[in-house]
Design a protein around this motif. Sequence first.
Motif, PDB file in Angstrom:
ATOM      1  N   ALA A 211       0.647  -1.193  -0.480  1.00  0.00           N
ATOM      2  CA  ALA A 211      -0.271   0.453   0.032  1.00  0.00           C
ATOM      3  C   ALA A 211       1.078   1.622  -0.484  1.00  0.00           C
ATOM      4  CB  ALA A 211      -1.007  -0.103   1.163  1.00  0.00           C
ATOM      5  N   GLY A 212       0.657   2.005  -0.653  1.00  0.00           N
ATOM      6  CA  GLY A 212       1.089   3.199  -1.047  1.00  0.00           C
ATOM      7  C   GLY A 212       0.542   4.205   0.543  1.00  0.00           C
ATOM      8  N   SER A 213       0.921   5.446   0.088  1.00  0.00           N
ATOM      9  CA  SER A 213       0.872   6.720   0.792  1.00  0.00           C
ATOM     10  C   SER A 213      -0.821   6.559   1.456  1.00  0.00           C
ATOM     11  CB  SER A 213       1.448   8.223   1.076  1.00  0.00           C
ATOM     12  OG  SER A 213       0.600   8.316  -0.505  1.00  0.00           O
ATOM     13  N   ASP A 214      -1.719   7.036   0.737  1.00  0.00           N
ATOM     14  CA  ASP A 214      -3.321   6.752   1.352  1.00  0.00           C
ATOM     15  C   ASP A 214      -3.357   5.755   0.990  1.00  0.00           C
ATOM     16  OD1 ASP A 214      -3.196   6.791  -1.786  1.00  0.00           O
ATOM     17  OD2 ASP A 214      -4.221   8.267  -2.001  1.00  0.00           O
ATOM     18  N   ALA A 215      -3.229   4.706   1.258  1.00  0.00           N
ATOM     19  CA  ALA A 215      -3.683   3.643   1.189  1.00  0.00           C
ATOM     20  C   ALA A 215      -3.695   2.167   2.392  1.00  0.00           C
ATOM     21  CB  ALA A 215      -3.708   2.847   0.202  1.00  0.00           C
ATOM     22  N   ALA A 216      -4.815   1.648   3.155  1.00  0.00           N
ATOM     23  CA  ALA A 216      -4.480   0.681   4.160  1.00  0.00           C
ATOM     24  C   ALA A 216      -3.653  -0.621   3.613  1.00  0.00           C
ATOM     25  CB  ALA A 216      -5.074   0.839   4.858  1.00  0.00           C
ATOM     26  N   ARG A 217      -4.240  -0.913   2.608  1.00  0.00           N
ATOM     27  CA  ARG A 217      -3.439  -2.514   2.167  1.00  0.00           C
ATOM     28  C   ARG A 217      -3.845  -2.133   0.599  1.00  0.00           C
ATOM     29  NH1 ARG A 217      -8.494  -6.452   3.515  1.00  0.00           N
ATOM     30  NH2 ARG A 217      -6.409  -8.061   2.837  1.00  0.00           N
ATOM     31  N   ALA A 218      -3.456  -3.094  -0.544  1.00  0.00           N
ATOM     32  CA  ALA A 218      -3.500  -2.574  -1.194  1.00  0.00           C
ATOM     33  C   ALA A 218      -2.881  -5.246  -1.770  1.00  0.00           C
ATOM     34  CB  ALA A 218      -2.470  -2.489  -2.185  1.00  0.00           C
ATOM     35  N   TYR A 219      -3.882  -5.112  -3.070  1.00  0.00           N
ATOM     36  CA  TYR A 219      -4.032  -6.812  -3.555  1.00  0.00           C
ATOM     37  C   TYR A 219      -4.357  -6.242  -4.564  1.00  0.00           C
ATOM     38  CZ  TYR A 219      -7.742  -4.950  -0.882  1.00  0.00           C
ATOM     39  OH  TYR A 219      -9.316  -4.512  -0.443  1.00  0.00           O
ATOM     40  N   TRP A 220      -4.029  -7.996  -5.124  1.00  0.00           N
ATOM     41  CA  TRP A 220      -5.172  -8.447  -6.991  1.00  0.00           C
ATOM     42  C   TRP A 220      -6.148  -8.925  -6.060  1.00  0.00           C
ATOM     43  CZ3 TRP A 220      -2.531  -6.580 -10.707  1.00  0.00           C
ATOM     44  CH2 TRP A 220      -1.814  -6.015 -11.150  1.00  0.00           C
TER      45      TRP A 220
END
Length: 251
Positions: free
Chosen positions: A124-133
């Motif tokens: 996750a980048g600066s403004d995200a809590a999580r990132a996923y496919w």
Amino acid sequence: MDEAIFLAGYDPRDYPAVAVTVDVVALTIRDGRLCVLLVERGEQPFAGHRALPGGFVREETLGEAALRELAEETGLTPGQEKTELERVHLEQLQTYGNPGRDPRMRVVSVAYLAFAPSLPEPTAGSDAARAYWVPVEEAKDLAFDHDEILADGLERARAKLEYTPLATAFTGPEFTIGELRQVYAAVWGEELHAGNFHRKVLSVPGFVESTGETTAKGGERGGPRAKLYRAGDARLLHPALLRPTREDRVR
């Protein structure tokens, strides 16, 4: 400010504020399924909701902003970024500017479509809590108007596979016809008849070219070793590989 207004001949405060963002529909194939990169927003508006990666444009071009956002959400380090992102196909999709699409202010977003054969596990980048496919069929109820943007991106991707060699952007430098067919099947969401697909691909001038090599092991069913191909020099496919009709589908 007064001197700047005098020199410009107008007061910028007389005009409504408009912000520009980019949003990225990033697609790849993981475990045979077409997946899109999503983030879980860590800030308002829509905190906790899933969304496409994106953000406000800085002192950069729109394309640079899209690549920056993609790099941030995929966790690429400065050393990896250039090498990894060189393999990403990036194209501008559409502009979205309906009033009220962002509750903060009038925001116009330029969406981009990105394809890559593989990317790292997202971070996750600066403004995200999580990132996923996420498999595309499970990517629903997104923040802002991102459901619409994703739908437009998927239709663009599916259509482009009909008349351009874009499917080779999902493969490695060398691939079998079976591996190419798996790309089409994943993007179109259709199982394709192996023999029909093989004949169609080889009938399109410049789509693929043989490397003269074969795989180390047998083909899909353990038979003879499969021939290896690379992308040809065609920019448009003629005849086009149209999406499945009834006779193309596996019975």
